[in-house]
Structures are given as C-alpha cells and as structure tokens.
Design a protein around this motif. Structure first.
Motif, mmCIF file in Angstrom:
data_model
loop_
_atom_site.group_PDB
_atom_site.id
_atom_site.type_symbol
_atom_site.label_atom_id
_atom_site.label_comp_id
_atom_site.label_asym_id
_atom_site.label_seq_id
_atom_site.Cartn_x
_atom_site.Cartn_y
_atom_site.Cartn_z
ATOM 1 N N THR A 171 -6.659 2.184 -14.976
ATOM 2 C CA THR A 171 -5.273 2.624 -14.813
ATOM 3 C C THR A 171 -4.569 1.715 -13.817
ATOM 4 O O THR A 171 -5.085 1.489 -12.715
ATOM 5 N N PRO A 172 -3.383 1.178 -14.163
ATOM 6 C CA PRO A 172 -2.695 0.268 -13.236
ATOM 7 C C PRO A 172 -2.146 0.996 -12.017
ATOM 8 O O PRO A 172 -1.667 2.126 -12.107
ATOM 9 N N GLU A 173 -2.213 0.327 -10.879
ATOM 10 C CA GLU A 173 -1.627 0.819 -9.630
ATOM 11 C C GLU A 173 -0.844 -0.347 -9.024
ATOM 12 O O GLU A 173 -1.278 -0.993 -8.062
ATOM 13 N N PRO A 174 0.354 -0.648 -9.601
ATOM 14 C CA PRO A 174 1.092 -1.861 -9.210
ATOM 15 C C PRO A 174 1.435 -1.919 -7.729
ATOM 16 O O PRO A 174 1.406 -2.995 -7.123
ATOM 17 N N GLY A 175 1.777 -0.781 -7.131
ATOM 18 C CA GLY A 175 2.169 -0.785 -5.729
ATOM 19 C C GLY A 175 1.072 -1.242 -4.795
ATOM 20 O O GLY A 175 1.350 -1.727 -3.690
ATOM 21 N N LEU A 176 -0.167 -1.105 -5.216
ATOM 22 C CA LEU A 176 -1.306 -1.508 -4.392
ATOM 23 C C LEU A 176 -1.968 -2.785 -4.911
ATOM 24 O O LEU A 176 -2.991 -3.207 -4.382
ATOM 25 N N GLY A 177 -1.378 -3.368 -5.956
ATOM 26 C CA GLY A 177 -1.971 -4.571 -6.537
ATOM 27 C C GLY A 177 -3.378 -4.332 -7.036
ATOM 28 O O GLY A 177 -4.231 -5.215 -6.949
ATOM 29 N N SER A 178 -3.615 -3.139 -7.561
ATOM 30 C CA SER A 178 -4.976 -2.721 -7.890
ATOM 31 C C SER A 178 -5.041 -2.040 -9.246
ATOM 32 O O SER A 178 -4.022 -1.727 -9.868
ATOM 33 N N VAL A 190 -9.721 -1.132 -7.416
ATOM 34 C CA VAL A 190 -10.335 -2.445 -7.608
ATOM 35 C C VAL A 190 -9.236 -3.493 -7.573
ATOM 36 O O VAL A 190 -8.209 -3.359 -8.245
ATOM 37 N N ARG A 191 -9.458 -4.516 -6.777
ATOM 38 C CA ARG A 191 -8.520 -5.634 -6.732
ATOM 39 C C ARG A 191 -9.305 -6.932 -6.653
ATOM 40 O O ARG A 191 -10.493 -6.937 -6.330
ATOM 41 N N SER A 192 -8.617 -8.006 -6.955
ATOM 42 C CA SER A 192 -9.244 -9.311 -6.848
ATOM 43 C C SER A 192 -9.582 -9.591 -5.398
ATOM 44 O O SER A 192 -8.859 -9.182 -4.482
ATOM 45 N N LEU A 211 -1.629 -8.236 -12.296
ATOM 46 C CA LEU A 211 -2.466 -7.142 -12.789
ATOM 47 C C LEU A 211 -2.993 -7.428 -14.191
ATOM 48 O O LEU A 211 -4.061 -6.941 -14.565
ATOM 49 N N THR A 212 -2.237 -8.204 -14.969
ATOM 50 C CA THR A 212 -2.715 -8.577 -16.298
ATOM 51 C C THR A 212 -3.990 -9.404 -16.185
ATOM 52 O O THR A 212 -4.983 -9.157 -16.881
ATOM 53 N N THR A 213 -3.959 -10.385 -15.286
ATOM 54 C CA THR A 213 -5.162 -11.190 -15.056
ATOM 55 C C THR A 213 -6.305 -10.321 -14.563
ATOM 56 O O THR A 213 -7.449 -10.441 -15.021
ATOM 57 N N LEU A 214 -5.995 -9.411 -13.640
ATOM 58 C CA LEU A 214 -7.032 -8.562 -13.065
ATOM 59 C C LEU A 214 -7.663 -7.648 -14.106
ATOM 60 O O LEU A 214 -8.895 -7.499 -14.149
ATOM 61 N N VAL A 215 -6.845 -7.036 -14.964
ATOM 62 C CA VAL A 215 -7.415 -6.106 -15.940
ATOM 63 C C VAL A 215 -8.275 -6.844 -16.961
ATOM 64 O O VAL A 215 -9.304 -6.323 -17.412
ATOM 65 N N VAL A 216 -7.886 -8.068 -17.315
ATOM 66 C CA VAL A 216 -8.722 -8.854 -18.228
ATOM 67 C C VAL A 216 -10.061 -9.176 -17.563
ATOM 68 O O VAL A 216 -11.124 -9.071 -18.190
#
Length: 210
Positions: free
Chosen positions: A141-148, A203-205, A107-112
C-alpha cells in the motif's frame, strides 16, 4: 551434452540463439569458452566441468553468436518467462497505485523493487481487486507522505475470514508472516520499520532521506 569445449566453439551464426559459456575479461565484454548448448542446465553443467581447466568464473550466457566470434546477448526464455510472471504480479497491485504510477515517481521504482524481491523469494502479491483476492499474499500500500510502502501479509480467507483454525492460529500466523516479509526485505537492503503497532511494516529504499 550439446556444447563444445574451449577451443572447439562452433562459429555458426546461423545456429540461432543459444546458451554459451563466457568468462569475463578485465577489459571488454567477455570471452566465449564453450558452446552452443541447447539449454541452461547443460551450460551450467559444463561450467562446473570447466573449473578444472582454469575457468572457475565461467557462467552461462544466452545470446546470438556474431560473425566476429563475439556474442550479442539476448533475454533468455527463462528471462522472458520471469518478466511475464513479474508483470502478472504487478497487475495485482490495488487501485490506489493507479494515480501514483509514473516513470518520475520514486514510489513507482520502490514498488517495482519490493515486488521483485518478494516474487523472487516465492511470495506472491495479494490480488486485492481481482477474482483471486481470497487467496492471500503480500499487500503493498502506498504511503506517499512518508516516501514508503506499507507491507503486510494477507492470509487466505479460510484463515482471515472463516477462522477455520481459530483466532489464536490466525493471529500467530499473521505475526510470523509479517515478520518474515520484514526480514526478507531488510536482508535485501531496504529500510524496514514497524508500523500500525507491528501489524505491518513501513518499507523504503535505503537511499531515502526523510
């Protein structure tokens, strides 16, 4: 113009860092065809002029000329200004990110990546926990359970809290801006789907496999 044409490149390694025109070769780091130039606009103008000379792919590159005629590429002043601005935008992320941010977390990579795309588009991030929180911007806003990441738009307090233009204008503008965020991210290669009844988007990769 501060630069020289092909065949007249100044091999002065004491000149410091400058802009140069470079064409990529099939093998190797590329060939300098003109320079140095004092700024990027001069180099870009010269790049257009070199098209008639058979150098259609010439592009401005910033760096330091070596004694052997090669170029040590360096971040340009524009690159450094951009990185400083992006860092300032990242500092606006809400406190919920603090426990997640690490070099290993996807998620760090994704948010950047998401923040970079939005900032490049000219859309600022919302400063949720700072003095500028009334201004608005994109909320991540992070949504770790969904990788999003949940992405939504936050309008200025005049619209969202004070309602100076009424509820209908607030709601319609909110929908337009949420769709705009989704469209921009989808066009830049992210997987985007409606979330929260369409009031936000997940939003996800594109590489993410649930």
């Amino acid at each position: 113009m501060g630069g020289l044409s092909s065949g007249e490149v100044v091999l002065d390694c004491g000149a410091g860092q400058s802009w140069w025109l470079v064409v990529d070769e099939e093998v190797g780091p590329g060939r300098i065809i003109a320079g140095p130039f004092p700024d990027r606009s001069d180099a870009a103008w010269a790049a257009g002029a070199t098209g008639d000379g058979g150098f259609d792919e010439a592009r401005p590159v910033y760096g330091h000329l070596r004694a052997d005629g090669g170029l040590n590429r360096r971040p340009s002043p524009q690159d450094l200004a951009w990185l400083a601005y992006l860092s300032e935008q990242m500092d606006r992320l809400p406190d919920a990110w603090q426990a997640l941010v690490s070099d290993e977390d996807s998620l760090t990579t994704l948010v950047v990546e998401v923040a970079t795309v939005l900032t490049e588009t000219g859309l600022p991030l919302h400063e949720a926990d700072g003095p500028g929180n009334q201004i608005g911007g994109a909320c991540l806003t992070p949504e770790p359970g969904l990788g999003s990441i949940v992405v939504t738009w936050r309008q200025h307090d005049r619209m969202s809290f004070d309602g100076v233009h009424g509820a209908v204008a607030d709601e319609s503008v909110q929908q337009v801006m949420n769709r705009a965020l989704a469209d921009v991210l989808a066009r830049r290669g992210f997987t985007v789907e409606a979330f929260g009844g369409g009031s936000a988007h997940l939003v996800r990769s594109a590489k993410f496999m649930p």
